[in-house]
Write a protein that holds these residues in place. Sequence first.
Motif: not given
Length: 116
Positions: A21-22, A42-43, A53-55, A59-61
């Motif tokens: 996320x950072x 962002x991809x 971890x994927x769960x 992150x929106x967008x």
Amino acid sequence: MAIHLDGLNYGSYAETAKKIETKIATALAYSREIYQNDHPTVEFWAPTVPSGLLDKLSIPGVEFVVNEGFTGRVNELAALAAGGTKQYGDASFRFLQLLTHLKGPAPRFQPPAPLA
């Protein structure tokens, strides 16, 4: 760019999710500063991301291109690379062009069997 071939791991899933996320927040801030009149997307691409971890990665967008999706997109890029020889200034794409234009037997992407 960082590629984690053995899977993303910065500690626990919570620690890894926070680190990702950072990184994404930093990339978004940079792109918004550089491309002020555009709407950056962002991809996040990774070849191996555990489902646990994927769960935690929501992150929106942000589009997560991971696991089989990653493989599919790389295959799409390889198909594009196979269709031409023009240089585009991207070393990764050029390497895909090289791999798809080899003469002789196709490259082997599986590790060889261990010697007895």
